[in-house]
Design an enzyme around this catalytic site. Sequence first.
Site, PDB file in Angstrom:
ATOM      1  N   GLU A 100       0.832  -1.201   0.000  1.00 29.65           N
ATOM      2  CA  GLU A 100       0.000   0.000   0.000  1.00 29.65           C
ATOM      3  C   GLU A 100       0.874   1.262   0.000  1.00 29.65           C
ATOM      4  OE1 GLU A 100      -3.664   1.626   2.870  1.00 29.65           O
ATOM      5  OE2 GLU A 100      -2.423  -0.076   3.459  1.00 29.65           O
ATOM      6  N   CYS A 135      -5.753  -3.252   1.827  1.00 25.58           N
ATOM      7  CA  CYS A 135      -5.671  -3.357   3.281  1.00 25.58           C
ATOM      8  C   CYS A 135      -7.030  -3.586   3.950  1.00 25.58           C
ATOM      9  CB  CYS A 135      -4.972  -2.135   3.859  1.00 25.58           C
ATOM     10  SG  CYS A 135      -4.206  -2.435   5.484  1.00 25.58           S
ATOM     11  N   LYS A 195      -9.217   2.663  -2.625  1.00 26.29           N
ATOM     12  CA  LYS A 195      -9.567   1.990  -1.377  1.00 26.29           C
ATOM     13  C   LYS A 195     -10.947   2.439  -0.896  1.00 26.29           C
ATOM     14  CE  LYS A 195      -7.430   1.107   3.185  1.00 26.29           C
ATOM     15  NZ  LYS A 195      -6.218   1.416   3.988  1.00 26.29           N
TER      16      LYS A 195
END
Length: 566
Positions: free
Chosen positions: A47, A150, A114
Amino acid sequence: MKKNQTLRLAIAQINTCVGDISGNTEKIIAYIDQARARNCDIISFPELAVCGYPPEDLLFKKSFVEENIKQLEIIKKRAEGIVAIVGFVDRKQNRLFNSAAVMANGKIVDIYNKINLPNYGVFDEKRYFASGSGFSLYEARGICFCVNICEDIWAYDGTIVSQARSGARLIININASPYHMGKIGLRQKVLKEQAKANNVFISYANLVGGQDELVFDGQSMLISPKGKVLAVGNAFKEDLCVLDLEFEKKKAKSKKAKFFSISLPEQRELSLLKMAVPSALTDEDEVFRALVLGVKDYVSKNGFKKVVFGLSGGIDSSLVACIAKEAVGKENVIGVILPSQFNSQDSRDDAVLLAKNLGIEHKLIPIEEIFSEYLLNLKPHFLNLPWSIAEENIQARIRGNILMALSNKFGWLVLTTGNKSEMSVGYATLYGDMAGGFAVIKDVFKTLVYEVSEFYNGIYGREIIPRRVFEKAPTAELRENQKDSDSLPVYEVLDPILKYYVEEDLSSAEIIKKGFNQETVAKVIRLVDNSEYKRRQAPPGIKITPRAFGRDRRMPITNRFKEEVI
């Protein structure tokens, strides 16, 4: 019978540095080249790999974001003959996104933003980023896959469910998941459950390295649809994990997501690659590796060469010495013995023996004469009042002054040696033993300090840390015959109370019900609450517990709320 389709997957577990955007880019390109040389079809990176994680308020600098986007243009040109999935910061309509670029054939095929932004503990992503709102389905070698980032993988009824239903058979998740004790087990539990529930492979690429208080442990992994761990990357080291996945051929279908078919060069005949799954590390091994990596990267990434600290002959400074030696090399470590009239000969001898066992430089700078001068000059102002904590703290501050003088003169980084037990209850001296640039064990309870120290001796099969250091009663040696237990409960009692109160937020009543004395609990809670102002002025230190002071536990200094102790 249909022949299975093979996909060679690479997970690049790299150590990035926040703000070193060109350096991170060079590393990303080097790993793409390595993966291509090994005939990999897909490579994924952690990330925000381009800019480093966590960038925090650097994200408010327009030039920072623009530079990371500019470097992405350089990276995409190297994504020839391979699919590269790279984390970066994207900007759209004056909003920032935590994003993953999917690159192939010298182009950015697509960008995933994200969706689930964590905003707890050390995470503060809603301060900076907007949430993404969708995803795409990609096909390479006839295999459909999706990308997420994530926190997206942790939501059981969220992104991964929709991606699997859209036809993905592989989920590529990129991460910057910081370490704390037991974190690898927690990650594996979640990933196994998600893989089985959604009948997908999960590739989990994690960051590795130290960034201020945080340490990222790597341990990237691949999980099968049956919840089996197929591969685990190195712990606390960079790694390139490469292995082959076999899929039954199926026609790609997607009615719920944008679809991209990515062409790759004709696949060579490959013998199937598998990886051995390493045994789990013990808690002591994990913690020691985390502390070493945290020190190593803090020193190197901030431009220091050598470290210096007070070497007292006690367990805390002994462990810090061992960590420093492993992190930066014995030739870059200086321990300073700073005895007063209250330091025993045993303590001095143990400090010297430890330094010799480690092969580190040690200096002896007695402070008794300086201390006497302080007392002489303060005598008219202290008005013949009895000895108190004031005289004790003067000694600690003299030592802090000397260490900082050495730091200023030679450019050495001062490491402090206080542990979490002491920091919790304020058993430390402002501008004394708290003076320094990096607090190595500030998140390590005293009882764990002993355990990790025993582990270190076990690594070498001999007593690097002298046995007497383990056996003598802990003491600050700031007055005659002083013991820590004069002021505090013994650490075997103190540490569990602190864990319940600081890390688990249990009330006094709940802690007492676990068998602890009411007066002891009341005293500990009072000390913790009254010491916030000290902790706020402590140097940064390595997080190794689920709830560290500063990044995780944020209490106001001015605070009149006091819990009633029942």
